[in-house]
Design an enzyme around this catalytic site. Structure first.
Site, PDB file in Angstrom:
ATOM      1  N   CYS A 186       0.905  -0.942  -0.034  1.00  0.00           N
ATOM      2  CA  CYS A 186      -0.036  -0.601   0.173  1.00  0.00           C
ATOM      3  C   CYS A 186       0.572   1.058   0.208  1.00  0.00           C
ATOM      4  O   CYS A 186       2.361   1.042  -0.276  1.00  0.00           O
ATOM      5  CB  CYS A 186      -0.878  -0.058   1.143  1.00  0.00           C
ATOM      6  SG  CYS A 186      -0.121  -0.290   2.606  1.00  0.00           S
ATOM      7  N   ARG A 234      -3.462  -0.622   5.534  1.00  0.00           N
ATOM      8  CA  ARG A 234      -4.009  -1.434   4.559  1.00  0.00           C
ATOM      9  C   ARG A 234      -3.062  -2.702   4.551  1.00  0.00           C
ATOM     10  O   ARG A 234      -2.991  -3.826   4.926  1.00  0.00           O
ATOM     11  CB  ARG A 234      -4.008  -0.971   2.964  1.00  0.00           C
ATOM     12  CG  ARG A 234      -5.940  -0.137   3.197  1.00  0.00           C
ATOM     13  CD  ARG A 234      -5.685   0.610   1.920  1.00  0.00           C
ATOM     14  NE  ARG A 234      -4.312   1.611   2.211  1.00  0.00           N
ATOM     15  CZ  ARG A 234      -4.317   2.438   0.797  1.00  0.00           C
ATOM     16  NH1 ARG A 234      -5.269   2.067  -0.226  1.00  0.00           N
ATOM     17  NH2 ARG A 234      -2.911   2.879   0.461  1.00  0.00           N
ATOM     18  N   ASP A 270      -7.869   4.107   0.773  1.00  0.00           N
ATOM     19  CA  ASP A 270      -7.308   4.114   2.083  1.00  0.00           C
ATOM     20  C   ASP A 270      -7.377   4.799   3.537  1.00  0.00           C
ATOM     21  O   ASP A 270      -8.529   6.212   3.584  1.00  0.00           O
ATOM     22  CB  ASP A 270      -6.053   5.072   2.075  1.00  0.00           C
ATOM     23  CG  ASP A 270      -5.036   6.131   2.489  1.00  0.00           C
ATOM     24  OD1 ASP A 270      -5.452   5.600   3.584  1.00  0.00           O
ATOM     25  OD2 ASP A 270      -4.160   6.059   2.256  1.00  0.00           O
TER      26      ASP A 270
HETATM   27  P1  4NP Z   1      -2.114   3.005   3.787  1.00  0.00           P
HETATM   28  O1  4NP Z   1      -2.286   4.030   4.890  1.00  0.00           O
HETATM   29  O2  4NP Z   1      -1.659   3.143   2.598  1.00  0.00           O
HETATM   30  O3  4NP Z   1      -3.136   1.712   3.777  1.00  0.00           O
HETATM   31  O4  4NP Z   1      -1.209   2.481   4.913  1.00  0.00           O
HETATM   32  C1  4NP Z   1      -1.427   5.374   4.642  1.00  0.00           C
HETATM   33  C2  4NP Z   1      -0.332   5.103   5.926  1.00  0.00           C
HETATM   34  C3  4NP Z   1       0.014   6.386   6.104  1.00  0.00           C
HETATM   35  C4  4NP Z   1      -0.089   7.464   4.850  1.00  0.00           C
HETATM   36  C5  4NP Z   1      -1.154   7.614   4.166  1.00  0.00           C
HETATM   37  C6  4NP Z   1      -1.168   5.833   3.295  1.00  0.00           C
HETATM   38  N1  4NP Z   1       0.840   8.668   4.946  1.00  0.00           N
HETATM   39  O5  4NP Z   1       0.425  10.224   4.024  1.00  0.00           O
HETATM   40  O6  4NP Z   1       1.568   8.887   5.972  1.00  0.00           O
END
Ligand code: 4NP
Length: 155
Positions: A9, A15, A123
């Site tokens: 992800c 995720r 997300d």
């Molecule tokens: P993930 O969610 O891609 O599902 O782990 C996110 C977690 C953090 C960030 C973006 C998406 N961030 O911009 O820090």
């Protein structure tokens, strides 16, 4: 030799850690290895988001020992299957591919349930608490199908 699956992800804290924990729980450990990574670098070394840890725990999965890492080009050779959560992860990973074999390993994870539809796992990072439950349910359903397919293909 172990069949290796990588979940990808953006942050590797919401995720893909859930996807790793869920798929791993559905496959025999002696034959399959599941890992996860993020295309971004913000959360290298970090624990999964507390909301992911909580929803996993609700379904008897402990993902708290996972630590964030960034996707790297050598992952294309180290892994047999690479599942991405959304279209933007797909684009980021494909950009790092060196050849067609690398590209052929990358799949949108919900295409297992909805072939060729390229549906995103949303997300949940900036969203509400129940976003994590929705993500869990989506991943659980698609990982059931992925696990059945992988076990049939690698008996
Ligand atoms: P993930 O969610 O891609 O599902 O782990 C996110 C977690 C953090 C960030 C973006 C998406 N961030 O911009 O820090």
């Amino acid at each position: 030799m172990s069949v290796k699956i990588l979940m990808v992800c953006l942050g590797n804290i919401c995720r893909s850690p859930l996807a790793e924990g869920i798929l791993s729980s559905k496959l025999p450990q002696e034959k399959f290895t599941v890992d996860s990574a993020g295309t971004g670098s913000w959360h290298i070394g970090h624990q999964p988001d507390a909301r992911s840890i909580t929803v996993a725990k609700k379904y008897q999965l402990d993902i708290s020992k996972q630590r964030g890492r960034q996707f790297k080009t050598s992952d294309f050779d180290a892994f047999d299957y690479i599942y991405v959560m959304d279209q933007s992860n797909y684009n980021a990973v494909i950009q790092l591919a060196k050849n067609e074999i690398h590209k052929s390993k990358v799949q949108m994870i919900l295409n297992e349930l909805y072939p060729n539809e390229n549906v995103d796992v949303p997300d949940p990072y900036f969203g509400m608490e129940n976003g994590f439950e929705t993500v869990y349910q989506m991943l659980n359903e698609t990982c059931d199908s992925i696990a059945q397919k992988l076990m049939a293909k690698h008996p």
